[in-house]
Design a protein around this motif. Structure first.
Motif, PDB file in Angstrom:
ATOM      1  N   ALA A   7       0.829  -1.206   0.000  1.00 59.85           N
ATOM      2  CA  ALA A   7       0.000   0.000   0.000  1.00 59.85           C
ATOM      3  C   ALA A   7       0.866   1.260   0.000  1.00 59.85           C
ATOM      4  CB  ALA A   7      -0.921  -0.001   1.219  1.00 59.85           C
ATOM      5  N   THR A  10       2.407   1.788  -3.362  1.00 54.43           N
ATOM      6  CA  THR A  10       1.394   2.183  -4.344  1.00 54.43           C
ATOM      7  C   THR A  10       0.984   3.632  -4.156  1.00 54.43           C
ATOM      8  OG1 THR A  10       0.578  -0.109  -4.345  1.00 54.43           O
ATOM      9  CG2 THR A  10      -0.812   1.561  -5.367  1.00 54.43           C
ATOM     10  N   TYR A  11       0.780   4.037  -2.902  1.00 55.43           N
ATOM     11  CA  TYR A  11       0.466   5.446  -2.633  1.00 55.43           C
ATOM     12  C   TYR A  11       1.581   6.356  -3.139  1.00 55.43           C
ATOM     13  CZ  TYR A  11      -3.695   4.866   0.311  1.00 55.43           C
ATOM     14  OH  TYR A  11      -4.965   4.604   0.768  1.00 55.43           O
ATOM     15  N   LYS A  99      -3.773  -3.039  -3.767  1.00 53.94           N
ATOM     16  CA  LYS A  99      -3.712  -2.012  -4.800  1.00 53.94           C
ATOM     17  C   LYS A  99      -5.106  -1.482  -5.135  1.00 53.94           C
ATOM     18  CE  LYS A  99       0.679  -3.222  -6.942  1.00 53.94           C
ATOM     19  NZ  LYS A  99       1.250  -1.877  -6.770  1.00 53.94           N
ATOM     20  N   VAL A 102      -6.099   0.986  -2.392  1.00 55.40           N
ATOM     21  CA  VAL A 102      -5.397   2.253  -2.582  1.00 55.40           C
ATOM     22  C   VAL A 102      -6.009   3.042  -3.742  1.00 55.40           C
ATOM     23  CG1 VAL A 102      -3.194   3.314  -3.210  1.00 55.40           C
ATOM     24  CG2 VAL A 102      -3.246   1.404  -1.591  1.00 55.40           C
TER      25      VAL A 102
END
Length: 239
Positions: A7, A10-11, A99, A102
């Motif tokens: 996470a 991905t952020y 994902k 997110v």
């Protein structure tokens, strides 16, 4: 199922400088348009519906969904770094689920919040219009994120296909061609908005029960298939 490390990465990828500028552009434009419209026409419920439905829900939300959904995994597949991620002891469903969460969170933040602000500017939530379109944006964000995350796993041209879907199918055919409206995430979310809003200004060509089923089924199916594609990608990388 939710992996904090995945996470965080991905952020970081989604909220990098260039993508963040793109993500902020449409919400700022929506709010600017809403302020200008309010200044010129005053409080008008029909105008509020036209702006929130015609720009926010039909254009802004799907485009932000494209950026967040495809950006959550597409770049990693394009540059091959996804193989490094898949080599870690992280379950494949957990990668897709994380994902997706997110992508949903980013889409909601950059679409639902500006939609609410724009609605309050336009008519102060008269007839619950601001709340109705905010909820519609939240609901649509989930399905758009799943669809575009799937596109990111199956093609290197996910952004192009996503923009074609968002701008041609949703914004054009979804608004003008009656048959296409039934297969439009925009219309499904409008069914939810119609239930929340007061009066008869907000309408949808899809009934609420059918819209609810379609939203759930499409989101679940897209997420499941993205997981399957990631699994086959893993095998290809290991070979």
């Amino acid at each position: 199922m939710y992996n904090p490390t995945v996470a965080r990465l991905t952020y970081r990828a989604l909220l990098g400088r260039r993508r963040a500028l793109i993500l902020f552009a449409l919400p700022v434009l929506l709010i600017a348009i809403s302020a200008a419209v309010r200044g010129f026409s005053g409080v008008d419920d029909q105008v509020a519906v036209d702006v929130l439905g015609g720009f926010a829900l039909a254009t802004m939300v799907p485009i932000i969904g494209v950026i967040a959904g495809t950006g959550a995994i597409g770049p990693e597949i394009d540059d091959g770094s996804v193989v490094y991620l898949l080599s870690k002891p992280v379950k494949r469903p957990a990668i897709i689920f994380t994902k997706l969460i997110v992508a949903i969170a980013v889409t909601m933040a950059f679409s639902a919040i500006p939609t609410f602000i724009a609605g309050m500017i336009l008519n102060g939530n008269g007839q619950q219009i601001a709340i109705a379109y905010t909820i519609a944006a939240l609901v649509a964000s989930i399905t758009y994120a799943a669809i575009f995350l799937l596109l990111g796993t199956i093609t290197r041209h996910a952004v192009v296909f996503g923009l074609v879907y968002a701008l041609v199918w949703e914004a054009l055919f979804g608004s003008l061609v009656s048959g296409a409206r039934t297969l439009s995430v925009q219309q499904w979310s409008l069914a939810v908005a119609q239930k929340v809003g007061e009066g008869d200004l907000i309408t949808s060509d899809v009934g609420l029960p059918a819209a609810t089923v379609l939203l759930v089924v499409v989101t679940a199916a897209a997420t499941w298939y993205a997981g399957q594609k990631l699994r086959s990608l893993t095998l290809a990388g290991e070979e």
